[in-house]
Enzyme design. Structure first.
Site, PDB file in Angstrom:
ATOM      1  N   GLU A 102       0.851  -1.195   0.000  1.00 35.63           N
ATOM      2  CA  GLU A 102       0.000   0.000   0.000  1.00 35.63           C
ATOM      3  C   GLU A 102       0.880   1.236   0.000  1.00 35.63           C
ATOM      4  O   GLU A 102       1.959   1.239   0.607  1.00 35.63           O
ATOM      5  CB  GLU A 102      -0.921  -0.061   1.234  1.00 35.63           C
ATOM      6  CG  GLU A 102      -1.870   1.087   1.413  1.00 35.63           C
ATOM      7  CD  GLU A 102      -2.908   1.244   0.319  1.00 35.63           C
ATOM      8  OE1 GLU A 102      -2.498   1.458  -0.852  1.00 35.63           O
ATOM      9  OE2 GLU A 102      -4.106   1.201   0.619  1.00 35.63           O
ATOM     10  N   ASP A 103       0.442   2.276  -0.676  1.00 36.00           N
ATOM     11  CA  ASP A 103       1.218   3.515  -0.716  1.00 36.00           C
ATOM     12  C   ASP A 103       1.197   4.231   0.636  1.00 36.00           C
ATOM     13  O   ASP A 103       2.224   4.660   1.140  1.00 36.00           O
ATOM     14  CB  ASP A 103       0.697   4.447  -1.830  1.00 36.00           C
ATOM     15  CG  ASP A 103      -0.823   4.600  -1.823  1.00 36.00           C
ATOM     16  OD1 ASP A 103      -1.494   4.038  -0.930  1.00 36.00           O
ATOM     17  OD2 ASP A 103      -1.344   5.288  -2.722  1.00 36.00           O
ATOM     18  N   ASP A 106      -3.760   5.813   6.126  1.00 33.75           N
ATOM     19  CA  ASP A 106      -4.263   7.017   6.771  1.00 33.75           C
ATOM     20  C   ASP A 106      -5.074   6.542   7.980  1.00 33.75           C
ATOM     21  O   ASP A 106      -4.508   6.207   9.006  1.00 33.75           O
ATOM     22  CB  ASP A 106      -5.090   7.745   5.699  1.00 33.75           C
ATOM     23  CG  ASP A 106      -5.455   9.160   6.054  1.00 33.75           C
ATOM     24  OD1 ASP A 106      -4.560  10.001   6.079  1.00 33.75           O
ATOM     25  OD2 ASP A 106      -6.638   9.431   6.301  1.00 33.75           O
ATOM     26  N   PHE A 155      -1.676  16.508   3.798  1.00 30.85           N
ATOM     27  CA  PHE A 155      -2.027  15.890   2.520  1.00 30.85           C
ATOM     28  C   PHE A 155      -0.807  15.912   1.604  1.00 30.85           C
ATOM     29  O   PHE A 155      -0.161  16.937   1.426  1.00 30.85           O
ATOM     30  CB  PHE A 155      -3.193  16.638   1.870  1.00 30.85           C
ATOM     31  CG  PHE A 155      -3.688  15.951   0.633  1.00 30.85           C
ATOM     32  CD1 PHE A 155      -4.311  14.717   0.712  1.00 30.85           C
ATOM     33  CD2 PHE A 155      -3.501  16.523  -0.616  1.00 30.85           C
ATOM     34  CE1 PHE A 155      -4.744  14.067  -0.429  1.00 30.85           C
ATOM     35  CE2 PHE A 155      -3.936  15.877  -1.770  1.00 30.85           C
ATOM     36  CZ  PHE A 155      -4.556  14.643  -1.674  1.00 30.85           C
ATOM     37  N   ARG A 168       0.648  11.816  -9.622  1.00 29.62           N
ATOM     38  CA  ARG A 168       1.137  10.446  -9.402  1.00 29.62           C
ATOM     39  C   ARG A 168       2.515  10.221 -10.030  1.00 29.62           C
ATOM     40  O   ARG A 168       3.247   9.319  -9.642  1.00 29.62           O
ATOM     41  CB  ARG A 168       0.180   9.425 -10.026  1.00 29.62           C
ATOM     42  CG  ARG A 168      -1.198   9.371  -9.419  1.00 29.62           C
ATOM     43  CD  ARG A 168      -1.924   8.130  -9.912  1.00 29.62           C
ATOM     44  NE  ARG A 168      -3.368   8.147  -9.675  1.00 29.62           N
ATOM     45  CZ  ARG A 168      -3.949   7.741  -8.567  1.00 29.62           C
ATOM     46  NH1 ARG A 168      -3.231   7.332  -7.550  1.00 29.62           N
ATOM     47  NH2 ARG A 168      -5.268   7.772  -8.446  1.00 29.62           N
TER      48      ARG A 168
HETATM   49  P1  IMP Z   1      -7.440   5.069   4.690  1.00 28.85           P
HETATM   50  O1  IMP Z   1      -8.519   4.071   4.377  1.00 28.85           O
HETATM   51  O2  IMP Z   1      -7.971   6.232   5.470  1.00 28.85           O
HETATM   52  O3  IMP Z   1      -6.238   4.447   5.361  1.00 28.85           O
HETATM   53  O4  IMP Z   1      -7.010   5.711   3.315  1.00 28.85           O
HETATM   54  C1  IMP Z   1      -6.028   5.164   2.516  1.00 28.85           C
HETATM   55  C2  IMP Z   1      -6.099   5.669   1.098  1.00 28.85           C
HETATM   56  O5  IMP Z   1      -6.460   7.061   1.044  1.00 28.85           O
HETATM   57  C3  IMP Z   1      -4.738   5.565   0.457  1.00 28.85           C
HETATM   58  O6  IMP Z   1      -4.570   4.331  -0.190  1.00 28.85           O
HETATM   59  C4  IMP Z   1      -4.735   6.741  -0.502  1.00 28.85           C
HETATM   60  O7  IMP Z   1      -5.293   6.334  -1.727  1.00 28.85           O
HETATM   61  C5  IMP Z   1      -5.642   7.758   0.135  1.00 28.85           C
HETATM   62  N1  IMP Z   1      -4.861   8.788   0.877  1.00 28.85           N
HETATM   63  C6  IMP Z   1      -4.710   8.893   2.217  1.00 28.85           C
HETATM   64  N2  IMP Z   1      -3.940   9.948   2.547  1.00 28.85           N
HETATM   65  C7  IMP Z   1      -3.583  10.515   1.369  1.00 28.85           C
HETATM   66  C8  IMP Z   1      -2.744  11.660   1.042  1.00 28.85           C
HETATM   67  O8  IMP Z   1      -2.170  12.360   1.886  1.00 28.85           O
HETATM   68  N3  IMP Z   1      -2.592  11.921  -0.297  1.00 28.85           N
HETATM   69  C9  IMP Z   1      -3.187  11.177  -1.279  1.00 28.85           C
HETATM   70  N4  IMP Z   1      -3.974  10.108  -1.008  1.00 28.85           N
HETATM   71  C10 IMP Z   1      -4.163   9.780   0.299  1.00 28.85           C
HETATM   72 MG    MG Z   2      -3.917   3.734  -2.154  1.00 33.02          MG
END
Ligand code: IMP
Ligand code: MG
Length: 196
Positions: A102-103, A106, A155, A168
Site C-alpha cells: 500500500e502507498d 491514513d 495531505f 502520481r
Molecule cells: P485510509 O482508508 O484512510 O487508510 O485511506 C487510505 C487511502 O487514502 C490511500 O490508499 C490513498 O489512496 C488515500 N490517501 C490517504 N492519505 C492521502 C494523502 O495524503 N494523499 C493522497 N492520497 C491519500
Molecule cells: Mg492507495
C-alpha cells in the site's frame, strides 16, 4: 523541483527520491530476511502503489510472485456508506503468504476491509507493507508489518499518490503548502468514483 502546482493547490517537496529509495531498500531487506522460502505473493493496491510496488520488487531477491488489485468505491443506490469492490484478483491465495503493498495508510479503513476479504480466501497469512503511515490518523485496527516512514497528518502527493488524479508521476513526495488545506479536499474527491 521544489514546488509543484496541481489544480488549484501548491505543494512543496517533502521527501526526495533518495529518501524514498532508502526507505524502500530498508523494507526490502527486512522482507528478504523474513520471507525467504515462503514464496510470498506481493499484492499491489492500484492505483497509488504502482511506483512503490515496482521499486520494492526490484530489491526483492527471494522467490516471489506479484499481482495487482484495485478497490473501486461507489455509493450504493440505497445505502449511505461507501461500498468497495475488489477488482482483478485472479490468483489462488490458498496457503500463500500474501503481502499487501500500500502507498499510504491514513485511517486504515481501506486496508481493514481488504484484509478481512482476503482472509476469506484462506491464505496462510496476510502481511501488510506500507510505504507511508500517518500515525495521527491511524485507527490502529490492523497490524502493520512493514512501515517505510511515519509522516505528519498533511495531505501529500507524488510517487503514485494523487490530488484528484494529478501528481502520481513525480519521483519525490510533496506536501500541501502552508496556507493550503491540510486534509484531502472533499470537493476534489467528489465526482471521482475511486479513491485509490
Ligand atoms: P485510509 O482508508 O484512510 O487508510 O485511506 C487510505 C487511502 O487514502 C490511500 O490508499 C490513498 O489512496 C488515500 N490517501 C490517504 N492519505 C492521502 C494523502 O495524503 N494523499 C493522497 N492520497 C491519500
Ligand atoms: Mg492507495
Amino acid at each position: 523541483m521544489e514546488k509543484i502546482r496541481l489544480h488549484d493547490k501548491e505543494f512543496t517537496i517533502f521527501l526526495s527520491p533518495a529518501e524514498i529509495q532508502d526507505a524502500v531498500s530498508d523494507m526490502a531487506a527486512k522482507i528478504n530476511n523474513d520471507l525467504v522460502g515462503k514464496y510470498p505473493l506481493f499484492l499491489g493496491i492500484l492505483n497509488g502503489s504502482f511506483m512503490f510496488t515496482a521499486d520494492l520488487l526490484k530489491k526483492i531477491n527471494i522467490d516471489c510472485s506479484v499481482s495487482f488489485i484495485k478497490l473501486a468505491s461507489y455509493r450504493g443506490a440505497r445505502t449511505t456508506g461507501t461500498v468497495k469492490e475488489l477488482i482483478g484478483l485472479d490468483e489462488d491465495l490458498g496457503g500463500r503468504t500474501v503481502v499487501i503493498l500500500e502507498d499510504i495508510v491514513d485511517t486504515g479503513t481501506t486496508l481493514q476491509s481488504l484484509v478481512s476479504r482476503l482472509r476469506e480466501l484462506n491464505p496462510l497469512e496476510v502481511r501488510i507493507a506500507t510505504l507511508l503511515l500517518k500515525p495521527g490518523a491511524f485507527s490502529g485496527g490492523i497490524h502493520l508489518d512493514y512501515v517505510g516512514m511515519e509522516i505528519p497528518n498533511d495531505f501529500i502527493v507524488g510517487y503514485g499518490l494523487d490530488y484528484d488524479q494529478l501528481g502520481r508521476n513525480f519521483e519525490g513526495i510533496y506536501k500541501i503548502a502552508a496556507g493550503g488545506v491540510t486534509e484531502p479536499d472533499p470537493a476534489a474527491q467528489a465526482g471521482s468514483n475511486e479513491k485509490q
